[in-house]
Design an enzyme around this catalytic site. Structure first.
Site, PDB file in Angstrom:
ATOM      1  N   GLU A  82      51.797  28.968 -14.368  1.00 15.27           N
ATOM      2  CA  GLU A  82      52.285  29.448 -15.727  1.00 15.27           C
ATOM      3  C   GLU A  82      52.347  30.680 -15.636  1.00 15.27           C
ATOM      4  O   GLU A  82      51.727  31.657 -15.049  1.00 15.27           O
ATOM      5  CB  GLU A  82      51.138  28.963 -16.430  1.00 15.27           C
ATOM      6  CG  GLU A  82      50.904  27.326 -16.712  1.00 15.27           C
ATOM      7  CD  GLU A  82      49.440  26.914 -17.386  1.00 15.27           C
ATOM      8  OE1 GLU A  82      49.329  26.024 -17.984  1.00 15.27           O
ATOM      9  OE2 GLU A  82      48.421  27.863 -17.309  1.00 15.27           O
TER      10      GLU A  82
ATOM     11  N   LEU B  19      46.189  17.328 -20.660  1.00 15.84           N
ATOM     12  CA  LEU B  19      45.029  16.467 -20.045  1.00 15.84           C
ATOM     13  C   LEU B  19      45.293  14.988 -19.921  1.00 15.84           C
ATOM     14  O   LEU B  19      46.183  14.780 -20.873  1.00 15.84           O
ATOM     15  CB  LEU B  19      43.607  16.619 -20.817  1.00 15.84           C
ATOM     16  CG  LEU B  19      43.093  18.082 -20.692  1.00 15.84           C
ATOM     17  CD1 LEU B  19      41.705  18.108 -21.648  1.00 15.84           C
ATOM     18  CD2 LEU B  19      42.799  18.681 -19.382  1.00 15.84           C
TER      19      LEU B  19
ATOM     20  N   ASP C 262      42.931  19.887 -10.380  1.00 15.02           N
ATOM     21  CA  ASP C 262      43.253  20.244  -8.964  1.00 15.02           C
ATOM     22  C   ASP C 262      42.460  19.326  -8.397  1.00 15.02           C
ATOM     23  O   ASP C 262      41.198  19.537  -8.001  1.00 15.02           O
ATOM     24  CB  ASP C 262      42.999  21.555  -8.685  1.00 15.02           C
ATOM     25  CG  ASP C 262      43.906  22.498  -9.262  1.00 15.02           C
ATOM     26  OD1 ASP C 262      45.208  21.772  -9.807  1.00 15.02           O
ATOM     27  OD2 ASP C 262      44.090  23.648  -9.143  1.00 15.02           O
TER      28      ASP C 262
ATOM     29  N   HIS D 275      51.721  29.347  -6.172  1.00 16.39           N
ATOM     30  CA  HIS D 275      50.489  29.541  -6.570  1.00 16.39           C
ATOM     31  C   HIS D 275      49.476  28.764  -5.624  1.00 16.39           C
ATOM     32  O   HIS D 275      50.012  27.662  -5.130  1.00 16.39           O
ATOM     33  CB  HIS D 275      49.984  29.086  -8.083  1.00 16.39           C
ATOM     34  CG  HIS D 275      50.448  27.873  -8.317  1.00 16.39           C
ATOM     35  ND1 HIS D 275      51.423  27.244  -8.600  1.00 16.39           N
ATOM     36  CD2 HIS D 275      49.644  26.819  -8.648  1.00 16.39           C
ATOM     37  CE1 HIS D 275      51.821  26.253  -9.261  1.00 16.39           C
ATOM     38  NE2 HIS D 275      50.500  25.685  -8.992  1.00 16.39           N
TER      39      HIS D 275
ATOM     40  N   THR E 157      52.450  23.193 -23.312  1.00 14.23           N
ATOM     41  CA  THR E 157      51.488  22.295 -23.050  1.00 14.23           C
ATOM     42  C   THR E 157      50.804  22.033 -24.356  1.00 14.23           C
ATOM     43  O   THR E 157      50.944  22.629 -25.319  1.00 14.23           O
ATOM     44  CB  THR E 157      50.582  22.324 -21.821  1.00 14.23           C
ATOM     45  OG1 THR E 157      49.752  21.380 -21.647  1.00 14.23           O
ATOM     46  CG2 THR E 157      49.703  23.744 -22.092  1.00 14.23           C
TER      47      THR E 157
ATOM     48  N   ARG F  95      49.739  12.098 -15.427  1.00 14.23           N
ATOM     49  CA  ARG F  95      50.292  12.088 -14.181  1.00 14.23           C
ATOM     50  C   ARG F  95      50.233  10.766 -13.683  1.00 14.23           C
ATOM     51  O   ARG F  95      49.504   9.732 -14.217  1.00 14.23           O
ATOM     52  CB  ARG F  95      49.500  13.119 -13.481  1.00 14.23           C
ATOM     53  CG  ARG F  95      49.937  13.012 -11.879  1.00 14.23           C
ATOM     54  CD  ARG F  95      48.861  14.109 -11.135  1.00 14.23           C
ATOM     55  NE  ARG F  95      48.505  15.207 -11.713  1.00 14.23           N
ATOM     56  CZ  ARG F  95      49.431  16.300 -11.753  1.00 14.23           C
ATOM     57  NH1 ARG F  95      50.455  16.388 -10.899  1.00 14.23           N
ATOM     58  NH2 ARG F  95      48.973  17.495 -12.154  1.00 14.23           N
TER      59      ARG F  95
ATOM     60  N   ASP G 208      55.883  19.106  -7.328  1.00 14.43           N
ATOM     61  CA  ASP G 208      55.263  20.420  -6.624  1.00 14.43           C
ATOM     62  C   ASP G 208      55.940  20.686  -5.450  1.00 14.43           C
ATOM     63  O   ASP G 208      55.670  19.656  -4.560  1.00 14.43           O
ATOM     64  CB  ASP G 208      54.141  20.497  -6.787  1.00 14.43           C
ATOM     65  CG  ASP G 208      53.418  20.543  -8.110  1.00 14.43           C
ATOM     66  OD1 ASP G 208      53.791  21.478  -8.980  1.00 14.43           O
ATOM     67  OD2 ASP G 208      52.919  19.635  -8.581  1.00 14.43           O
TER      68      ASP G 208
ATOM     69  N   GLU H 169      54.303  18.758 -22.579  1.00 21.99           N
ATOM     70  CA  GLU H 169      53.669  18.016 -21.673  1.00 21.99           C
ATOM     71  C   GLU H 169      52.378  18.069 -22.327  1.00 21.99           C
ATOM     72  O   GLU H 169      51.919  18.579 -23.195  1.00 21.99           O
ATOM     73  CB  GLU H 169      53.647  18.761 -20.267  1.00 21.99           C
ATOM     74  CG  GLU H 169      52.929  20.184 -20.353  1.00 21.99           C
ATOM     75  CD  GLU H 169      52.978  20.753 -18.982  1.00 21.99           C
ATOM     76  OE1 GLU H 169      51.963  21.674 -18.914  1.00 21.99           O
ATOM     77  OE2 GLU H 169      54.172  20.855 -18.515  1.00 21.99           O
ATOM     78  N   ASN H 170      51.563  16.856 -21.720  1.00 16.41           N
ATOM     79  CA  ASN H 170      50.214  16.799 -22.122  1.00 16.41           C
ATOM     80  C   ASN H 170      49.192  17.545 -21.164  1.00 16.41           C
ATOM     81  O   ASN H 170      49.679  17.672 -20.089  1.00 16.41           O
ATOM     82  CB  ASN H 170      49.689  15.362 -22.269  1.00 16.41           C
ATOM     83  CG  ASN H 170      50.204  14.567 -20.931  1.00 16.41           C
ATOM     84  OD1 ASN H 170      51.093  14.622 -20.493  1.00 16.41           O
ATOM     85  ND2 ASN H 170      49.067  13.773 -20.432  1.00 16.41           N
TER      86      ASN H 170
ATOM     87  N   LYS I 156      56.916  27.556 -17.447  1.00 21.27           N
ATOM     88  CA  LYS I 156      55.948  26.993 -18.092  1.00 21.27           C
ATOM     89  C   LYS I 156      54.899  28.072 -18.753  1.00 21.27           C
ATOM     90  O   LYS I 156      54.491  29.099 -18.058  1.00 21.27           O
ATOM     91  CB  LYS I 156      54.882  26.215 -17.302  1.00 21.27           C
ATOM     92  CG  LYS I 156      53.931  25.513 -17.942  1.00 21.27           C
ATOM     93  CD  LYS I 156      53.080  24.733 -16.822  1.00 21.27           C
ATOM     94  CE  LYS I 156      51.588  24.309 -17.332  1.00 21.27           C
ATOM     95  NZ  LYS I 156      50.686  23.821 -16.252  1.00 21.27           N
TER      96      LYS I 156
END
Length: 570
Positions: free
Chosen positions: A274, A475, A190, A182, A434, A512, A142, A472-473, A387
């Site tokens: 997103e 969670l 987060d 964002h 996702t 992650r 990011d 992507e996953n 995304k």
């Protein structure tokens, strides 16, 4: 639950399939998508049959990986002075040019500190080495607007990113760079708070209508309202100009890495990065899964656009406000007059007018930013991605209320993802989606959740629009059951009698890198997963061999990994 995890993205470009190459799908299960007659002319079978002849190439020397993993785990726990180590490069993923889906790994949200330095430098360096040794293609980073341009308009501090990207280059990992316009904080996953640039926050304080607003006057400060996209409200610049200037500065600063190390730019377009409205904000408990969310068009700039649209439509009385009978954030569709299945407002002339306007505003927002991004990066070889959120709850209802409040005009009778895919196609962008790891039966069935069927619909839309699909996953998942679902979804398997080119996702990004990933059991499963993804669905090697190699790796490294896991908890 595929809600609101930040900054996940797709990856390298794949070759799109021509729309006429697919054949009819097999029967769907009871909770199925009911396409309209004009929905799309093609179908495909997303029901994947596991091919037991899947396996990766030979493992590299386990001893070198043992050192990598040990250092990575320990460095997460504490920064200590260590002697320089030499790591064996290479990996165990599939060979290039032999198919398969490359795996990227998302970096921690706070990889760069508020002081613009690399966070826990030794941990980062060792962890990147471990990922490389496991056969990972690259990482996702990011690039926070709120860090880089924090102090003043046009004053960019790339400090920590310069060092982090050089680390990735030295190790040999590719990079997906997310233009994160964002705020970080307040959503699932987060773990840190990174606000918008201070000078932007000051402007929003002066003019609260720059924030997304619901019908009760609640302001959402995650992202500047798209209603202000073209207005010079940020120190003389429009929000889109600010995003463009940021991307241009990134290009100029990292031009020596573009196309080689930096292979993709994901363009942030809303909350959590997103392309959507902030319709289901978790901060302060406003929204809870599986609530329907709320429309976010009550700032004065968005209402001005609605007023003009209503007048142009010949119904000026529709321009004063959005729906007043759409319930609250945590209602269910049948609790509301607007979203209920029988005689709901969503399925009336007014509903069609409002939802068309609301979703088109989002598409126009994406079009503006993508046009700029395409122009800025056109002379480089990087790919651009966007995304899209995987909003799978209440998917089995007629109105698809949570998707509607987020800006995706997708109902039992209308495909809301094809217009998005077509917009991305106009700019040669990747459609990143996702909730790839989820199965329908894992989710609350009283809320008619259907992530698998949603992924199926999105895959059909990207096929029709001829855009690459990445996944992507949503969670964190470390279990084989989730890995198998990702393998199944990423294969995009069609009818075996279909002629033409096989299609797979162009990349998968794994959520992650963290201490949990480096625990012995999780790490062993992850290594096996990366091996299987790299092989591709047409590999002639057996899956059991892959599993045996992964088990052996876990056995060899178990003492070191256990020691590191204990250290990480203190």
């Amino acid at each position: 639950m595929a809600f609101n995890l930040t900054h996940q993205l797709g990856a390298l470009a794949g070759t799109p399939i021509k729309s006429g190459e697919m054949t009819t799908p097999s029967a769907e299960s009871s909770l199925s998508v009911s396409p309209p007659s004009a929905r799309m002319p093609i179908s495909m079978n997303m029901n994947y049959t596991s091919n037991r002849n899947v396996s990766p190439p030979m493992s590299p020397v386990l001893g070198s990986r043992r050192a990598d993993l040990s250092v990575a785990c320990k460095a997460f726990a504490v920064e200590t002075v260590e002697e320089q180590r030499t790591y064996k490069e290479g990996g165990i993923g599939g060979e290039k040019g032999k198919g398969g889906v490359p795996v990227f790994v998302m970096m921690p949200l706070d990889s760069v500190t508020m002081g613009n330095t690399v966070n826990r430098r030794k941990a980062m360096r060792a962890s990147l080495q471990a990922l490389k040794s496991a056969g990972v293609e690259g990482i996702m980073i990011d690039v926070w607007w709120g860090l880089v341009e924090r102090e003043a308009p046009g004053a960019y501090n790339w400090g920590g990113y310069n060092e982090l990207l050089e680390m990735a280059k030295k190790v040999g990992l590719k990079v997906q760079a997310v233009m994160s316009f964002h705020q970080c904080g307040g959503n699932v996953g987060d773990s840190v708070t990174i606000p918008l640039p201070q000078w932007v926050v000051e402007e929003v304080d002066k003019d609260p209508d720059l924030a997304y607003t619901d019908q009760w006057g609640r302001r959402n400060h995650e992202y500047i309202s798209l209603g202000a996209d073209t207005l010079p409200v940020l120190k003389g610049r429009t929000p889109v100009q600010c995003y463009s200037d940021f991307m241009r500065a990134f290009r100029d600063n990292f031009k020596h890495l573009l196309g080689d190390t930096i292979v993709e730019i994901q363009v942030g377009m809303g909350p959590a990065g997103e392309l959507r409205y902030p319709s289901y904000p978790e901060q302060d408990g406003t929204w809870r899964f599986p609530g329907i969310g709320a429309f976010q068009c009550y700032d004065k700039y968005s209402l001005s656009s609605l007023k003009a649209a209503a007048e142009a439509y010949g119904k000026p009385e529709w321009g004063g406000t959005g729906p007043t009978d759409a319930g609250h954030y945590n209602n269910w569709p049948e609790d509301t007059q607007f979203f209920k299945k029988e005689d709901g407002g969503w399925n009336t002339e007014y509903g069609e007018f409002f939802l068309t306007w609301y979703s088109q505003m989002l598409l126009d927002h994406g079009e503006r930013i993508l046009s700029s991004a395409k122009s800025i990066f056109q002379d480089t070889s990087v790919k651009i991605s966007v995304k899209i959120a995987g909003i799978h709850w209440h998917y089995g209802t007629r109105s698809h209320a949570p998707e509607l409040t987020a800006g995706y005009y997708n109902t039992r009778f209308r495909d809301g993802y094809l217009p998005i895919a077509q917009m991305l196609a106009r700019h040669n962008a990747i459609f990143n989606f996702t909730c790839i790891e989820m199965r329908d039966h894992e989710q609350p069935q009283d809320a008619l959740c259907a992530p698998e069927k949603l992924v199926n619909q999105v895959a059909l839309a990207t096929l029709a629009a001829e855009v690459p699909l990445a996944g992507e996953n949503a969670l964190p998942r470390y279990d084989d059951y989730a890995h198998e679902q990702i393998l199944k979804a990423s294969a995009l398997s069609f009818d075996q009698n279909s002629e033409g080119e096989n299609r797979e996702m162009c990349a998968f990004t794994y959520l992650r890198m963290n201490p949990e990933l480096f625990k012995a059991d999780n790490w062993g499963k992850f290594v096996g997963f990366v091996k299987k993804m790299g092989e591709g669905r047409d590999s002639d090697r057996c899956q059991e061999e892959v599993e045996r190699e992964a088990e052996h790796f876990v056995h060899v490294t178990q003492p070191l990994v256990q020691e590191a896991a204990v250290a990480l908890t203190h």
